[in-house]
Design an enzyme around this catalytic site. Structure first.
Site, mmCIF file in Angstrom:
data_model
loop_
_atom_site.group_PDB
_atom_site.id
_atom_site.type_symbol
_atom_site.label_atom_id
_atom_site.label_comp_id
_atom_site.label_asym_id
_atom_site.label_seq_id
_atom_site.Cartn_x
_atom_site.Cartn_y
_atom_site.Cartn_z
ATOM 1 N N LYS A 116 -7.945 -7.058 24.227
ATOM 2 C CA LYS A 116 -8.398 -6.129 23.124
ATOM 3 C C LYS A 116 -9.197 -6.723 22.164
ATOM 4 O O LYS A 116 -10.145 -6.539 21.795
ATOM 5 C CB LYS A 116 -7.238 -5.401 22.500
ATOM 6 C CG LYS A 116 -6.683 -4.216 23.448
ATOM 7 C CD LYS A 116 -5.397 -3.683 22.724
ATOM 8 C CE LYS A 116 -4.776 -2.473 23.686
ATOM 9 N NZ LYS A 116 -4.065 -2.957 24.716
ATOM 10 N N GLU A 200 -4.307 -4.065 13.247
ATOM 11 C CA GLU A 200 -5.491 -3.052 12.992
ATOM 12 C C GLU A 200 -4.860 -2.286 11.837
ATOM 13 O O GLU A 200 -3.485 -2.083 11.637
ATOM 14 C CB GLU A 200 -5.493 -2.245 14.329
ATOM 15 C CG GLU A 200 -6.565 -2.832 15.253
ATOM 16 C CD GLU A 200 -6.826 -1.641 16.344
ATOM 17 O OE1 GLU A 200 -7.610 -2.142 17.195
ATOM 18 O OE2 GLU A 200 -6.225 -0.667 16.435
ATOM 19 N N HIS A 235 3.322 6.503 21.090
ATOM 20 C CA HIS A 235 2.044 5.983 21.238
ATOM 21 C C HIS A 235 1.680 6.290 22.883
ATOM 22 O O HIS A 235 0.865 5.710 23.417
ATOM 23 C CB HIS A 235 1.859 4.301 21.190
ATOM 24 C CG HIS A 235 2.131 3.949 19.873
ATOM 25 N ND1 HIS A 235 1.591 4.140 18.626
ATOM 26 C CD2 HIS A 235 3.134 3.039 19.096
ATOM 27 C CE1 HIS A 235 1.843 3.896 17.321
ATOM 28 N NE2 HIS A 235 3.026 3.143 17.841
ATOM 29 N N ARG A 297 -10.408 1.817 34.462
ATOM 30 C CA ARG A 297 -9.985 2.504 35.580
ATOM 31 C C ARG A 297 -9.925 3.934 35.435
ATOM 32 O O ARG A 297 -10.392 4.551 34.372
ATOM 33 C CB ARG A 297 -8.554 1.993 35.817
ATOM 34 C CG ARG A 297 -7.773 2.242 34.470
ATOM 35 C CD ARG A 297 -6.218 2.175 34.710
ATOM 36 N NE ARG A 297 -5.636 1.844 33.197
ATOM 37 C CZ ARG A 297 -5.112 2.936 32.453
ATOM 38 N NH1 ARG A 297 -5.437 4.179 32.878
ATOM 39 N NH2 ARG A 297 -4.388 2.663 31.337
#
Length: 666
Positions: A116, A200, A235, A297
């Site tokens: 990421k 973040e 999440h 994917r």
């Protein structure tokens, strides 16, 4: 086009890929672990090969074993599904080296988006907006804490590798950062073999909106519009829909073009999803969305895109992998209607959504038609084990509008019958019918905000449900009597007595408590007495457990199955577990010398946070257990003193095992 495809996965995605492959006339080859020997995807495949024991790292994650099956079977291509090896660049390269087509993007694209931090740096360079945060290589705990303070709380700690909410923690205050960091790192290392994280800024009213992209490797790429995946728990996505509610056309175009730009920046090929976080504090607006990550994917929620675009994304994958161009250009793609997907899980919402294992003694799902689609990898009689994701099925509906689709989804969920383990069917039905959800007032905090409505406190069933349970017992008792001597008038079970019918006790327990139900024959049915309620019920019970009844003039349907010394009554998506008292039951006192902490299911002890002799308060974290790919923190039920700790970090434990005990209160 190649002639055969090996599906390097299991469950509903393996079944899904096989369906399209068979329609296209391709030979299908399955792989399976020892735990999946009798699984649905194995039964449906043209050929199937065992690749190892139940744990995924000894079977579905063993690239060499899968490639050996490809060699033995003559498979020309491998479809990785999602999860497992689907985003493993080394596996994609190994397929190419072995001369097998990998149905997915090139390894370079997987690597570009697999981490990421690197992906965000790449997207910044490509001009795609990203969430403010720290994506550096230095993983010193002190530096990470300093960066979190610089970004400003609340923040998200996220695993650099992987996804699905694993290795992700929200932190609201500096004093909570160190504990959350360690937990995220442990979970990331366990799930992905990489404990690195990034930090973040947490958007306080976030909408999770993702764009489906497709590229053919010949320079062309398109976007198939957006999916809203904001309805999440821990999440992890719960309900997804397409298109996103309230999405302005200008923003849809901006996000779609940004997603295509991201795909082209890494030389993408095949199906991919660009995930964005949109700041919805003032509604969806162009310029207020940020790149979060790319999934290289097919996504779990791809069916909603298929239903609004009338496409088969697996067919697109197979054709692009075979070297064909994209079937449609951007100008030929359009949105038709609205689709919603609900993930039906084996879990117990009343116990903080803890995963549930066991046998699906009853599994009845709605019939499929042009409006309803079911993607599943299990059948009635199959087991949901501790080794894999606890998904039972994906229920997908389509209709001309969002309102109509929501009504159809709620009705479909109320047809679900599951017994043998806990499920979230009733929870999903409540979500679909919730006023705020229907109004489109959603963000990633929706479930937590409305938890009391969606998971109401346990309560005794409504009187009409008790009446149905009593009617079921009357019919079961009658069947038992007739089985002894069908010709005898004494087995008629019609309640007839000289001088009038008397009230009879129906011994039923719910939640361990006696209900005190009695019945009295009346006409063709029975008067059911329960507390202050008296209801009239009549009906029939079929051999398969279907209960057709009229309760106080109201025609109702239910279903029942005998299970665990009682029966499960299923009505409108809710499963009610009734038991019958056993006169031989004796209370021998509490197990393990008093109150303790039991393992809620089989798993691995990750951390022990207490010791014998230590005083604890209600809510204190005592043991961290990893089960079904997620960490669960077991907490103290109240104030007390730990008497003994029976496990250590690294121990594998069975469900119900006594992990620790408390001293008896005087």
């Amino acid at each position: 086009m190649f002639n055969s495809v090996l599906i390097a996965n299991r469950g509903e995605i393996a079944v899904r890929v096989m369906h399209t492959a068979k329609v296209m006339g391709l030979k299908t080859i399955a792989v399976f672990s020892e735990a999946d020997r009798d699984a649905l995807h194995v039964a449906l495949a043209d050929e199937a090969y065992c690749i190892g024991p139940a744990p995924a790292n000894e079977s579905y994650l063993k690239a060499d074993a899968i490639l050996e099956v490809a060699k033995q079977s003559g498979a020309e291509a491998i479809h990785p599904g999602y999860g497992f090896l689907s985003e493993n660049a080394a596996f994609a390269e190994a397929c190419e080296k072995a001369g097998v087509i990998f149905i997915g993007p090139p390894a370079s694209a997987i690597r570009a988006m697999g981490l990421k931090d690197a992906a965000k740096a790449l997207m910044e360079k490509a001009g795609v907006p990203v969430v403010p945060g720290y994506h550096g290589e230095d993983q010193d705990a002190g530096l990470l804490a300093k960066e979190a303070k610089r970004i400003g709380y609340p923040v998200l700690i996220k695993a650099v590798a992987g996804g699905g909410g694993k290795g992700m923690r929200r932190v609201d205050a500096p004093e909570d950062f160190e504990k959350a960091l360690k937990s995220a790192q442990r979970e990331a290392a366990s799930a992905f073999g990489d404990e690195r994280v990034l930090i973040e800024k947490f958007v306080t009213q976030p909408r999770h909106v993702e764009i489906q992209v497709f590229a053919d490797g010949q320079g062309d790429a398109v976007y198939l519009f957006e999916r809203d995946c904001s309805l999440q728990r821990r999440h992890q996505k719960v309900i997804e829909e397409a298109p996103a509610p309230g999405m302005p056309e200008e923003m849809r175009k901006a996000m779609g073009e940004a997603a295509v730009k991201a795909a082209k920046a890494i030389g993408y090929k095949g199906a991919g999803t660009i995930e964005f976080i949109a700041d919805a504090s003032e509604g969806l607006q162009p310029g207020r969305f940020f790149f979060m990550e790319m999934n290289t994917r097919l996504q779990v929620e791809h069916p909603v895109t298929e239903m609004i675009t009338a496409t088969d994304l697996v067919e697109w994958q197979l054709r692009v992998a075979a070297g064909e161009k994209l079937p449609l250009r951007q100008s030929e793609l359009e949105i038709n209607g609205h689709a919603i997907e609900a993930r039906l899980y084996a879990e117990d919402p009343a116990k903080q959504f803890f995963p549930s294992t066991g046998t699906l003694h009853r599994l009845r799902l709605p019939e499929e038609d042009e409006f309803v689609r079911i993607d599943t990898g299990v059948r009635e009689g199959d087991a949901v084990s501790m080794f894999y994701d606890p998904m039972i099925a994906k229920l997908i509906v389509w209709d001309a509008s969002r309102d109509a689709a929501l009504r159809r989804m709620k009705a479909a969920l109320e047809e679900v019958e599951i017994a043998g383990l806990k499920s979230n069917a009733a929870f999903l039905a409540r979500v679909a019918g919730h006023a705020a959800f229907r109004a489109g007032d959603i963000d990633t905090g929706f479930i937590d905000r409305h938890l009391t409505d969606l998971v109401p406190p346990p309560a005794t069933p409504e009187p009409h449900v008790i009446a149905l349970a009593a009617l079921h017992e009357v019919h079961v008792r009658g069947a038992q009597l007739r089985a002894r001597d069908a010709a005898s008038p004494w087995t008629a079970n019609d309640g007839w007595e000289l001088g009038g019918a008397r009230a009879e006790n129906v011994p039923l327990l719910f939640g361990g408590e006696a209900l005190g139900v009695t019945v009295q024959a009346s006409g063709k049915g029975w008067r059911v007495h329960y507390g202050e309620h008296t209801l009239y019920a009549e009906g029939s019970l079929s051999d398969d457990g279907a209960l057709q009844a009229v309760v106080d003039g109201r025609r109702v349907r239910a279903s029942a199955i005998e299970l665990n010394g009682g029966f499960v009554l299923m009505r409108r998506g809710v499963a009610y577990e009734f038991t019958r008292p056993n006169p031989l039951d004796v209370d021998f006192g509490e197990e393990a010398g008093g109150e303790g902490i039991l393992a809620p299911m089989p798993g691995k002890i990750i951390q022990v946070l207490t010791e014998a002799g230590k005083s604890v308060r209600k809510g204190d974290a005592l043991i961290v257990l990893e089960a079904m790919k997620m960490e669960q923190t077991l907490q103290a039920p109240g104030e007390g003193v730990v008497a003994s700790v029976n496990v250590s970090a690294g121990d594998q434990v069975e469900g119900g095992a006594v992990l620790l005990t408390f001293e008896d209160k005087e």
